[in-house]
Design a protein around this motif. Structure first.
Motif, PDB file in Angstrom:
ATOM      1  N   GLY A  95       0.950  -1.278   0.079  1.00 60.28           N
ATOM      2  CA  GLY A  95       0.064  -0.101   0.035  1.00 60.28           C
ATOM      3  C   GLY A  95       0.800   1.173   0.018  1.00 60.28           C
ATOM      4  O   GLY A  95       0.356   2.295  -0.251  1.00 60.28           O
ATOM      5  N   ILE A  96       2.106   1.252   0.165  1.00 62.14           N
ATOM      6  CA  ILE A  96       2.995   2.338   0.221  1.00 62.14           C
ATOM      7  C   ILE A  96       4.286   1.520  -0.635  1.00 62.14           C
ATOM      8  O   ILE A  96       4.643   0.595  -0.781  1.00 62.14           O
ATOM      9  N   ALA A  97       5.194   2.615  -0.977  1.00 67.03           N
ATOM     10  CA  ALA A  97       6.280   2.346  -1.957  1.00 67.03           C
ATOM     11  C   ALA A  97       7.347   1.841  -1.064  1.00 67.03           C
ATOM     12  O   ALA A  97       7.380   2.092   0.400  1.00 67.03           O
ATOM     13  N   TYR A  98       8.400   0.961  -1.552  1.00 68.22           N
ATOM     14  CA  TYR A  98       9.080   0.098  -0.479  1.00 68.22           C
ATOM     15  C   TYR A  98      10.112   1.425   0.030  1.00 68.22           C
ATOM     16  O   TYR A  98      10.493   1.274   1.151  1.00 68.22           O
ATOM     17  N   ASP A  99      10.460   2.167  -0.686  1.00 65.82           N
ATOM     18  CA  ASP A  99      11.376   3.484  -0.048  1.00 65.82           C
ATOM     19  C   ASP A  99      10.764   4.060   1.167  1.00 65.82           C
ATOM     20  O   ASP A  99      11.268   4.635   1.871  1.00 65.82           O
ATOM     21  N   ASP A 100       9.344   4.011   1.079  1.00 65.76           N
ATOM     22  CA  ASP A 100       8.533   4.864   2.132  1.00 65.76           C
ATOM     23  C   ASP A 100       8.408   3.738   3.371  1.00 65.76           C
ATOM     24  O   ASP A 100       7.856   4.121   4.503  1.00 65.76           O
ATOM     25  N   SER A 101       8.632   2.500   3.160  1.00 65.96           N
ATOM     26  CA  SER A 101       8.053   1.312   3.864  1.00 65.96           C
ATOM     27  C   SER A 101       9.379   0.963   5.101  1.00 65.96           C
ATOM     28  O   SER A 101      10.513   1.308   4.921  1.00 65.96           O
ATOM     29  N   THR A 102       8.632   0.556   6.196  1.00 66.44           N
ATOM     30  CA  THR A 102       9.774   0.028   7.230  1.00 66.44           C
ATOM     31  C   THR A 102       9.810  -1.608   7.054  1.00 66.44           C
ATOM     32  O   THR A 102      10.715  -2.166   7.841  1.00 66.44           O
ATOM     33  N   LEU A 103       9.345  -1.926   6.104  1.00 71.35           N
ATOM     34  CA  LEU A 103       9.432  -3.768   5.958  1.00 71.35           C
ATOM     35  C   LEU A 103      10.722  -3.871   4.951  1.00 71.35           C
ATOM     36  O   LEU A 103      11.085  -3.057   4.442  1.00 71.35           O
ATOM     37  N   ASP A 104      11.053  -5.110   5.106  1.00 72.18           N
ATOM     38  CA  ASP A 104      12.190  -5.664   4.383  1.00 72.18           C
ATOM     39  C   ASP A 104      11.710  -6.571   2.887  1.00 72.18           C
ATOM     40  O   ASP A 104      10.689  -7.031   3.342  1.00 72.18           O
ATOM     41  N   VAL A 105      12.242  -6.695   1.950  1.00 72.27           N
ATOM     42  CA  VAL A 105      11.882  -7.638   0.808  1.00 72.27           C
ATOM     43  C   VAL A 105      13.213  -8.664   0.850  1.00 72.27           C
ATOM     44  O   VAL A 105      14.265  -8.021   0.722  1.00 72.27           O
ATOM     45  N   ALA A 106      12.656  -9.801   0.514  1.00 66.22           N
ATOM     46  CA  ALA A 106      13.944 -10.785   0.230  1.00 66.22           C
ATOM     47  C   ALA A 106      13.201 -11.602  -0.907  1.00 66.22           C
ATOM     48  O   ALA A 106      12.097 -11.248  -1.340  1.00 66.22           O
ATOM     49  N   TYR A 107      14.204 -12.468  -1.769  1.00 65.43           N
ATOM     50  CA  TYR A 107      13.314 -13.386  -2.497  1.00 65.43           C
ATOM     51  C   TYR A 107      14.045 -14.626  -2.577  1.00 65.43           C
ATOM     52  O   TYR A 107      15.181 -14.823  -2.169  1.00 65.43           O
ATOM     53  N   MET A 108      13.390 -15.496  -3.367  1.00 72.14           N
ATOM     54  CA  MET A 108      13.700 -16.878  -3.654  1.00 72.14           C
ATOM     55  C   MET A 108      14.110 -17.074  -5.027  1.00 72.14           C
ATOM     56  O   MET A 108      13.126 -16.863  -5.882  1.00 72.14           O
ATOM     57  N   THR A 109      15.226 -17.572  -5.650  1.00 69.32           N
ATOM     58  CA  THR A 109      15.388 -17.649  -6.992  1.00 69.32           C
ATOM     59  C   THR A 109      15.979 -18.956  -7.434  1.00 69.32           C
ATOM     60  O   THR A 109      16.518 -19.762  -6.461  1.00 69.32           O
ATOM     61  N   PRO A 110      15.959 -19.260  -8.511  1.00 66.27           N
ATOM     62  CA  PRO A 110      16.594 -20.547  -8.962  1.00 66.27           C
ATOM     63  C   PRO A 110      17.991 -20.458  -9.015  1.00 66.27           C
ATOM     64  O   PRO A 110      18.556 -19.665  -9.036  1.00 66.27           O
ATOM     65  N   THR A 111      18.546 -21.958  -8.508  1.00 64.95           N
ATOM     66  CA  THR A 111      20.041 -21.854  -8.798  1.00 64.95           C
ATOM     67  C   THR A 111      20.471 -22.287 -10.059  1.00 64.95           C
ATOM     68  O   THR A 111      19.516 -22.495 -10.693  1.00 64.95           O
ATOM     69  N   LYS A 112      21.394 -22.273 -10.302  1.00 68.25           N
ATOM     70  CA  LYS A 112      21.930 -22.621 -11.706  1.00 68.25           C
ATOM     71  C   LYS A 112      21.751 -24.109 -11.745  1.00 68.25           C
ATOM     72  O   LYS A 112      21.268 -24.697 -13.041  1.00 68.25           O
ATOM     73  N   ASP A 113      21.730 -25.016 -10.751  1.00 65.72           N
ATOM     74  CA  ASP A 113      21.351 -26.579 -10.900  1.00 65.72           C
ATOM     75  C   ASP A 113      19.785 -26.758 -11.238  1.00 65.72           C
ATOM     76  O   ASP A 113      19.553 -27.554 -12.011  1.00 65.72           O
ATOM     77  N   THR A 114      19.256 -25.827 -10.513  1.00 64.32           N
ATOM     78  CA  THR A 114      17.473 -26.179 -10.606  1.00 64.32           C
ATOM     79  C   THR A 114      17.177 -25.460 -11.989  1.00 64.32           C
ATOM     80  O   THR A 114      16.143 -25.953 -12.567  1.00 64.32           O
ATOM     81  N   TRP A 115      17.896 -24.661 -12.570  1.00 62.06           N
ATOM     82  CA  TRP A 115      17.727 -23.873 -13.819  1.00 62.06           C
ATOM     83  C   TRP A 115      17.735 -25.003 -14.830  1.00 62.06           C
ATOM     84  O   TRP A 115      16.904 -25.266 -15.667  1.00 62.06           O
TER      85      TRP A 115
END
Length: 143
Positions: A95-115
């Motif tokens: 509901g607000i932009a990341y730069d205005d937020s107190t929250l953190d963002v992370a992510y899960m991505t493929p590895t070379k092997d799973t890709w």
């Protein structure tokens, strides 16, 4: 936090007819779904994770996911694509932009092997509160 996906992991959690977790469970990382609430993972490569019903205290919530285009595995290109996690998807969900937020963002991505071995192209964006655990979804929290 950068998480990569490794291996097939274990099974899935019990879910209701809306695919929401109904019981705390350790699941295979490939069973993690949009809207799941989970505990933090240790390390940078994850094969399974602990999910909980979102109405229970938890560390993280999967708020957005997208598929990467086919082609050769390119970690630099993936790093650029995951910027989406802190962009419009975050603003729409929180509901607000990341730069205005107190929250953190992370992510899960493929590895070379799973890709290469599993045709894994899924990126999952995860939101958390650095102040500690939350209860309920962070959707619309404007924090």
């Amino acid at each position: 936090m950068i998480g990569s996906i490794l291996g097939n992991g274990g099974g899935d959690a019990p879910r209701d007819d809306k695919a929401q977790v109904t019981q705390s469970s350790s699941i295979g990382i490939f069973n993690l779904k949009l809207g799941d609430c989970k505990m933090s993972d240790s390390g940078t490569t994850v094969s399974d994770t602990d999910v909980v019903p979102c109405d229970k205290p938890h560390d993280e919530e999967v708020f957005y996911e997208f598929k990467l285009p086919d082609g050769e595995y390119d970690s630099a290109a993936i790093d650029k694509e995951v910027e989406k996690c802190a962009g419009d998807a975050f603003t729409t969900f929180i509901g607000i932009a990341y730069d205005d937020s107190t929250l953190d963002v992370a992510y899960m991505t493929p590895t070379k092997d799973t890709w290469e071995e599993m045709n894994d192209r899924l990126v999952q964006c995860i939101v958390s509160d650095p102040a500690g655990q939350t209860t309920g979804s962070l959707k619309g929290s404007a924090r």
